[in-house]
Design a protein around this motif. Structure first.
Motif, PDB file in Angstrom:
ATOM      1  N   ASP A 147     -43.938  42.860   4.493  1.00 38.94           N
ATOM      2  CA  ASP A 147     -44.612  43.515   3.372  1.00 38.94           C
ATOM      3  C   ASP A 147     -44.824  44.996   3.697  1.00 38.94           C
ATOM      4  O   ASP A 147     -44.900  45.366   4.869  1.00 38.94           O
ATOM      5  CB  ASP A 147     -45.970  42.828   3.162  1.00 38.94           C
ATOM      6  N   ASP A 148     -44.924  45.820   2.672  1.00 37.69           N
ATOM      7  CA  ASP A 148     -45.241  47.245   2.837  1.00 37.69           C
ATOM      8  C   ASP A 148     -44.304  47.903   3.846  1.00 37.69           C
ATOM      9  O   ASP A 148     -44.719  48.767   4.632  1.00 37.69           O
ATOM     10  CB  ASP A 148     -46.698  47.441   3.299  1.00 37.69           C
ATOM     11  N   ASP A 170     -42.238  49.388   0.593  1.00 38.59           N
ATOM     12  CA  ASP A 170     -43.555  49.748   0.077  1.00 38.59           C
ATOM     13  C   ASP A 170     -43.486  50.633  -1.166  1.00 38.59           C
ATOM     14  O   ASP A 170     -42.622  51.496  -1.292  1.00 38.59           O
ATOM     15  CB  ASP A 170     -44.365  50.472   1.155  1.00 38.59           C
ATOM     16  N   GLU A 204     -41.130  47.158  -4.103  1.00 41.57           N
ATOM     17  CA  GLU A 204     -42.454  46.871  -4.649  1.00 41.57           C
ATOM     18  C   GLU A 204     -42.917  47.996  -5.564  1.00 41.57           C
ATOM     19  O   GLU A 204     -42.555  49.154  -5.358  1.00 41.57           O
ATOM     20  CB  GLU A 204     -43.495  46.799  -3.528  1.00 41.57           C
TER      21      GLU A 204
END
Ligand code: C2E
Ligand code: MG
Ligand code: MG
Length: 247
Positions: A147-148, A170, A204
């Motif tokens: 994630d990120d 991200d 994202e």
């Protein structure tokens, strides 16, 4: 809040760019506070992460996400993986593997229908527990994503060491891709790195059709963001699952 059942999960769709199809969804926690209304995770997760409270909250999230996903499958809705955010303490928790297996068994959900999102810093820790935990769950068929991606330590050795399935780029990079040549360069570099390592990339925080066009042209596989949908409460997300109109 765990005891009083005040947490709820929202779900945000993840779309594959080539087909426009829904390929998964992320479970995002909210706190339905009796006086203060609906609280975003940024208001309470960092605090919970300072203690073992995050383990109890995280266990609830995993259980609820699996229960809901299995219920949707039983109702005849498309079978897709649910992404669950994991915290550092949960990954260090020796009971995690047993808990996840127990949750999947109780929900009667196949391991391939859950993915855990980790952050870069969680893989930087030198402890062997996270490595063993990830390896054991991956062996069962559970997926792992970063994630990120791009905001943590850029020691990329872990991309080889761990059985990962995708990188979630991200949103801070996505925001500037059409206006800032540095963000565009970073996104291109990550896409090429991931491609060479056989990893998928999900962008994202995609908010505009210009960002979408850029990502499509550069070969990004998947997106998540307000352009497609905000995170939705379960009933609304179920309606979206039922229609699954291609992009
Ligand atoms: P994250 O995992 O990176 O989740 C993505 C966040 O970006 C979500 O915020 C989502 O609502 C937001 N987002 C999605 N699309 C867009 C967009 O197009 N534009 C913008 N500006 N934002 C977008 P949310 O739900 O407030 O969650 C924030 C963070 O809280 C998450 O970031 C995650 O790190 C953490 N979190 C959420 N649920 C859980 C959980 O169950 N457990 C743990 N440990 N952390 C959680
Ligand atoms: Mg996430
Ligand atoms: Mg993220």
């Amino acid at each position: 809040a765990v005891e009083k059942n005040e947490f709820i999960l929202y779900y945000q769709p993840q779309i594959e760019l080539v087909s426009g199809r829904l390929v998964g969804f992320e479970a995002l926690i909210r706190w339905q506070h009796p006086e203060r209304g609906l609280l975003a995770p940024g208001r309470f997760i960092p605090l919970a992460e300072e203690s073992d409270l995050i383990v109890a909250i995280g266990d609830w999230v995993t259980r609820e996400a699996c229960r809901q996903n299995a219920a949707w499958q039983r109702a005849g809705l498309p079978a897709l993986p649910v992404s669950v955010n994991l915290s550092a303490r949960q990954l260090r928790d020796r009971a995690l593997v047993a808990n996840v297996r127990d949750v999947l068994k109780n929900a009667a959900l196949e391991p391939r229908y859950i993915e855990f999102e980790l952050t870069e810093s969680m893989l930087m820790e030198n402890a062997s527990t996270p490595a063993n935990t990830i390896a054991e769950l991956a062996e069962d068929g559970v997926s792992f994503a970063i994630d990120d991606f791009g905001t943590g330590y850029s020691n990329l050795g872990y991309l080889q060491r761990f059985p990962l399935h995708r990188l979630k780029l991200d949103q801070s990079f996505i925001r500037g891709i059409t206006s800032n040549h540095r963000d565009a360069a970073i996104v291109r570099a990550v896409l090429s790195l991931a491609q060479n390592l056989g990893l998928k990339v999900l962008a994202e925080g995609v908010e505009t059709s210009e960002q979408l066009a850029f990502l499509r042209a550069e070969g990004c596989q998947e997106i998540q963001g307000y352009l497609i949908s905000h995170p939705l409460p379960a009933e609304k997300f179920a309606a979206m699952l039922a229609s699954t109109a291609p992009l």
